[in-house]
Design a protein around this motif. Structure first.
Motif, PDB file in Angstrom:
ATOM      1  N   MET A   1       0.810  -1.208   0.000  1.00 21.73           N
ATOM      2  CA  MET A   1       0.000   0.000   0.000  1.00 21.73           C
ATOM      3  C   MET A   1       0.850   1.267   0.000  1.00 21.73           C
ATOM      4  SD  MET A   1      -3.173  -0.537  -0.114  1.00 21.73           S
ATOM      5  CE  MET A   1      -4.150  -1.978  -0.116  1.00 21.73           C
ATOM      6  N   GLN A   2       1.982   1.203   0.700  1.00 24.84           N
ATOM      7  CA  GLN A   2       2.791   2.393   0.862  1.00 24.84           C
ATOM      8  C   GLN A   2       3.287   2.937  -0.485  1.00 24.84           C
ATOM      9  OE1 GLN A   2       5.741   2.046   3.868  1.00 24.84           O
ATOM     10  NE2 GLN A   2       6.427   4.153   3.640  1.00 24.84           N
ATOM     11  N   ARG A   3       3.591   2.063  -1.440  1.00 27.16           N
ATOM     12  CA  ARG A   3       4.118   2.539  -2.723  1.00 27.16           C
ATOM     13  C   ARG A   3       3.064   3.283  -3.546  1.00 27.16           C
ATOM     14  NH1 ARG A   3       5.037  -2.130  -7.091  1.00 27.16           N
ATOM     15  NH2 ARG A   3       2.855  -2.601  -7.428  1.00 27.16           N
ATOM     16  N   PHE A   4       1.785   3.101  -3.210  1.00 26.50           N
ATOM     17  CA  PHE A   4       0.717   3.810  -3.920  1.00 26.50           C
ATOM     18  C   PHE A   4       0.324   5.110  -3.229  1.00 26.50           C
ATOM     19  CE2 PHE A   4      -0.055  -0.730  -4.937  1.00 26.50           C
ATOM     20  CZ  PHE A   4       0.206  -0.650  -6.306  1.00 26.50           C
ATOM     21  N   THR A   5       0.758   5.283  -1.999  1.00 27.55           N
ATOM     22  CA  THR A   5       0.336   6.445  -1.221  1.00 27.55           C
ATOM     23  C   THR A   5       0.872   7.745  -1.808  1.00 27.55           C
ATOM     24  OG1 THR A   5       0.282   5.059   0.748  1.00 27.55           O
ATOM     25  CG2 THR A   5       0.205   7.434   1.095  1.00 27.55           C
ATOM     26  N   LEU A   6       2.149   7.804  -2.132  1.00 26.89           N
ATOM     27  CA  LEU A   6       2.716   9.053  -2.664  1.00 26.89           C
ATOM     28  C   LEU A   6       2.102   9.429  -4.016  1.00 26.89           C
ATOM     29  CD1 LEU A   6       4.602  11.446  -2.432  1.00 26.89           C
ATOM     30  CD2 LEU A   6       6.424  10.021  -3.406  1.00 26.89           C
ATOM     31  N   PRO A   7       1.988   8.513  -4.976  1.00 28.55           N
ATOM     32  CA  PRO A   7       1.327   8.900  -6.228  1.00 28.55           C
ATOM     33  C   PRO A   7      -0.111   9.379  -6.005  1.00 28.55           C
ATOM     34  CG  PRO A   7       2.513   6.852  -6.554  1.00 28.55           C
ATOM     35  CD  PRO A   7       2.556   7.162  -5.073  1.00 28.55           C
ATOM     36  N   SER A   8      -0.821   8.722  -5.114  1.00 28.81           N
ATOM     37  CA  SER A   8      -2.187   9.144  -4.805  1.00 28.81           C
ATOM     38  C   SER A   8      -2.196  10.531  -4.172  1.00 28.81           C
ATOM     39  CB  SER A   8      -2.844   8.124  -3.871  1.00 28.81           C
ATOM     40  OG  SER A   8      -4.180   8.476  -3.619  1.00 28.81           O
ATOM     41  N   ALA A   9      -1.224  10.786  -3.302  1.00 24.67           N
ATOM     42  CA  ALA A   9      -1.122  12.105  -2.665  1.00 24.67           C
ATOM     43  C   ALA A   9      -0.818  13.188  -3.695  1.00 24.67           C
ATOM     44  CB  ALA A   9      -0.049  12.090  -1.581  1.00 24.67           C
ATOM     45  N   LEU A  10       0.014  12.865  -4.662  1.00 23.98           N
ATOM     46  CA  LEU A  10       0.335  13.845  -5.701  1.00 23.98           C
ATOM     47  C   LEU A  10      -0.887  14.149  -6.569  1.00 23.98           C
ATOM     48  CD1 LEU A  10       3.911  12.617  -6.683  1.00 23.98           C
ATOM     49  CD2 LEU A  10       3.296  14.653  -5.335  1.00 23.98           C
ATOM     50  N   ALA A  76      -2.818   5.888   3.167  1.00 29.11           N
ATOM     51  CA  ALA A  76      -1.916   6.310   4.246  1.00 29.11           C
ATOM     52  C   ALA A  76      -2.227   5.547   5.531  1.00 29.11           C
ATOM     53  CB  ALA A  76      -2.016   7.817   4.466  1.00 29.11           C
ATOM     54  N   LEU A  77      -3.501   5.390   5.826  1.00 29.80           N
ATOM     55  CA  LEU A  77      -3.890   4.661   7.030  1.00 29.80           C
ATOM     56  C   LEU A  77      -3.462   3.192   6.944  1.00 29.80           C
ATOM     57  CD1 LEU A  77      -5.307   4.992   9.748  1.00 29.80           C
ATOM     58  CD2 LEU A  77      -7.441   4.372   8.610  1.00 29.80           C
ATOM     59  N   SER A  79      -1.014   2.109   5.442  1.00 26.61           N
ATOM     60  CA  SER A  79       0.448   2.066   5.563  1.00 26.61           C
ATOM     61  C   SER A  79       0.918   2.436   6.963  1.00 26.61           C
ATOM     62  CB  SER A  79       1.080   3.029   4.554  1.00 26.61           C
ATOM     63  OG  SER A  79       0.748   2.654   3.239  1.00 26.61           O
ATOM     64  N   GLY A  80      -0.031   2.622   7.860  1.00 24.50           N
ATOM     65  CA  GLY A  80       0.333   2.967   9.232  1.00 24.50           C
ATOM     66  C   GLY A  80       0.671   4.429   9.431  1.00 24.50           C
ATOM     67  N   ARG A  81       0.289   5.276   8.496  1.00 25.41           N
ATOM     68  CA  ARG A  81       0.597   6.707   8.576  1.00 25.41           C
ATOM     69  C   ARG A  81      -0.646   7.473   9.031  1.00 25.41           C
ATOM     70  NH1 ARG A  81       5.147   8.092   5.852  1.00 25.41           N
ATOM     71  NH2 ARG A  81       5.097   9.704   7.454  1.00 25.41           N
ATOM     72  N   ARG A  82      -0.882   7.466  10.319  1.00 25.31           N
ATOM     73  CA  ARG A  82      -2.105   8.022  10.895  1.00 25.31           C
ATOM     74  C   ARG A  82      -2.236   9.544  10.679  1.00 25.31           C
ATOM     75  NH1 ARG A  82      -5.914   5.994  14.269  1.00 25.31           N
ATOM     76  NH2 ARG A  82      -4.779   4.046  14.562  1.00 25.31           N
ATOM     77  N   LEU A  83      -1.186  10.307  10.924  1.00 25.72           N
ATOM     78  CA  LEU A  83      -1.270  11.764  10.774  1.00 25.72           C
ATOM     79  C   LEU A  83      -1.580  12.164   9.329  1.00 25.72           C
ATOM     80  CD1 LEU A  83      -1.150  14.668  11.783  1.00 25.72           C
ATOM     81  CD2 LEU A  83       1.354  14.566  11.515  1.00 25.72           C
ATOM     82  N   PRO A  84      -0.819  11.674   8.337  1.00 26.84           N
ATOM     83  CA  PRO A  84      -1.180  12.020   6.965  1.00 26.84           C
ATOM     84  C   PRO A  84      -2.594  11.557   6.602  1.00 26.84           C
ATOM     85  CG  PRO A  84       1.006  11.038   7.006  1.00 26.84           C
ATOM     86  CD  PRO A  84       0.423  10.900   8.384  1.00 26.84           C
ATOM     87  N   ALA A  85      -2.978  10.374   7.063  1.00 30.46           N
ATOM     88  CA  ALA A  85      -4.324   9.867   6.781  1.00 30.46           C
ATOM     89  C   ALA A  85      -5.382  10.826   7.316  1.00 30.46           C
ATOM     90  CB  ALA A  85      -4.503   8.482   7.395  1.00 30.46           C
ATOM     91  N   THR A  86      -5.166  11.318   8.522  1.00 30.45           N
ATOM     92  CA  THR A  86      -6.115  12.256   9.125  1.00 30.45           C
ATOM     93  C   THR A  86      -6.170  13.560   8.333  1.00 30.45           C
ATOM     94  OG1 THR A  86      -5.730  11.304  11.310  1.00 30.45           O
ATOM     95  CG2 THR A  86      -6.686  13.523  11.238  1.00 30.45           C
ATOM     96  N   LEU A  87      -5.012  14.071   7.938  1.00 30.54           N
ATOM     97  CA  LEU A  87      -4.971  15.324   7.172  1.00 30.54           C
ATOM     98  C   LEU A  87      -5.692  15.180   5.832  1.00 30.54           C
ATOM     99  CD1 LEU A  87      -1.313  16.333   8.042  1.00 30.54           C
ATOM    100  CD2 LEU A  87      -3.392  17.593   8.708  1.00 30.54           C
ATOM    101  N   PHE A  88      -5.456  14.072   5.131  1.00 34.24           N
ATOM    102  CA  PHE A  88      -6.131  13.858   3.848  1.00 34.24           C
ATOM    103  C   PHE A  88      -7.636  13.659   4.039  1.00 34.24           C
ATOM    104  CE2 PHE A  88      -1.788  12.550   2.472  1.00 34.24           C
ATOM    105  CZ  PHE A  88      -1.631  13.500   1.475  1.00 34.24           C
ATOM    106  N   ALA A  89      -8.026  12.967   5.102  1.00 29.25           N
ATOM    107  CA  ALA A  89      -9.453  12.758   5.368  1.00 29.25           C
ATOM    108  C   ALA A  89     -10.152  14.076   5.703  1.00 29.25           C
ATOM    109  CB  ALA A  89      -9.641  11.754   6.498  1.00 29.25           C
ATOM    110  N   VAL A  90      -9.509  14.908   6.508  1.00 32.80           N
ATOM    111  CA  VAL A  90     -10.100  16.210   6.851  1.00 32.80           C
ATOM    112  C   VAL A  90     -10.156  17.100   5.602  1.00 32.80           C
ATOM    113  CG1 VAL A  90      -9.847  18.297   8.264  1.00 32.80           C
ATOM    114  CG2 VAL A  90      -9.492  16.046   9.288  1.00 32.80           C
ATOM    115  N   ALA A  91      -9.141  17.013   4.761  1.00 29.48           N
ATOM    116  CA  ALA A  91      -9.168  17.765   3.494  1.00 29.48           C
ATOM    117  C   ALA A  91     -10.335  17.320   2.638  1.00 29.48           C
ATOM    118  CB  ALA A  91      -7.847  17.586   2.745  1.00 29.48           C
ATOM    119  N   ALA A  92     -10.579  16.020   2.572  1.00 32.72           N
ATOM    120  CA  ALA A  92     -11.703  15.489   1.790  1.00 32.72           C
ATOM    121  C   ALA A  92     -13.028  16.020   2.322  1.00 32.72           C
ATOM    122  CB  ALA A  92     -11.696  13.963   1.807  1.00 32.72           C
TER     123      ALA A  92
END
Length: 164
Positions: A1-10, A76-77, A79-92
């Motif tokens: 999952m982690q390898r897809f997180t950055l492209p998705s974030a971009l 992000a979630l 991949s165990g990245r809780r803070l980025p996951a929260t930021l992206f969810a709040v942005a959504a």
């Protein structure tokens, strides 16, 4: 999952930046220009712009921003990245409520009502129609611009947090 997180974030930041820029352009140039012209011209121009915005270039940005942000939050979630996951969810959520929902519940119905208006020959009648439409439309556009800007900031923070 982690390898897809950055492209998705971009993709998320591109879409969020695109929708913020779209709403922002209406705030700082388009509506001021229309307000400065003959109201009959402003009504006709706004009718034409509203009719043309429903297209394959605009659709991914308008309809795809919230889903892309949610996908990024989920990746992000996972991949165990809780803070980025929260930021992206709040942005959504911020864009979905303040940008998307506001547009479909307020600005689009106003645009549809304006589309049904026959442009009057009388300049004063046109001025009254335009003044009523423009002032109200701009208030809601400023709200969705601020919400989309906040979503963009949250997306940028989420992208930054992914790099930490």
């Amino acid at each position: 999952m982690q390898r897809f997180t950055l492209p998705s974030a971009l993709v998320s930041i591109l879409l969020t930046g695109g929708i913020f820029g779209f709403f922002y352009a209406w705030v700082c140039s388009t509506m001021w220009g229309l307000d400065a012209t003959d109201p009959r011209t402003a009504i006709a121009a706004m009718q034409a712009m509203n009719a043309s915005v429903r297209n394959a270039i605009f659709a991914p940005t308008f309809f795809g921003t919230a889903p892309a942000l949610l996908l990024t939050a989920g990746l992000a979630l996972a991949s165990g990245r809780r803070l980025p996951a929260t930021l992206f969810a709040v942005a959504a959520l911020t864009y979905a409520l303040g940008g998307f929902f506001l547009t479909v519940s307020v600005n689009v119905p106003m645009n549809e009502a304006l589309a049904a208006v026959a442009i009057p020959d009388d300049a004063e009648a046109a001025r009254a129609i335009w003044a009523d439409y423009s002032s109200r439309w701009q208030v809601f556009n400023q709200i969705r611009t601020i919400a989309s800007g906040a979503a963009l900031l949250l997306t940028a923070l989420g992208l930054y947090a992914l790099g930490q």
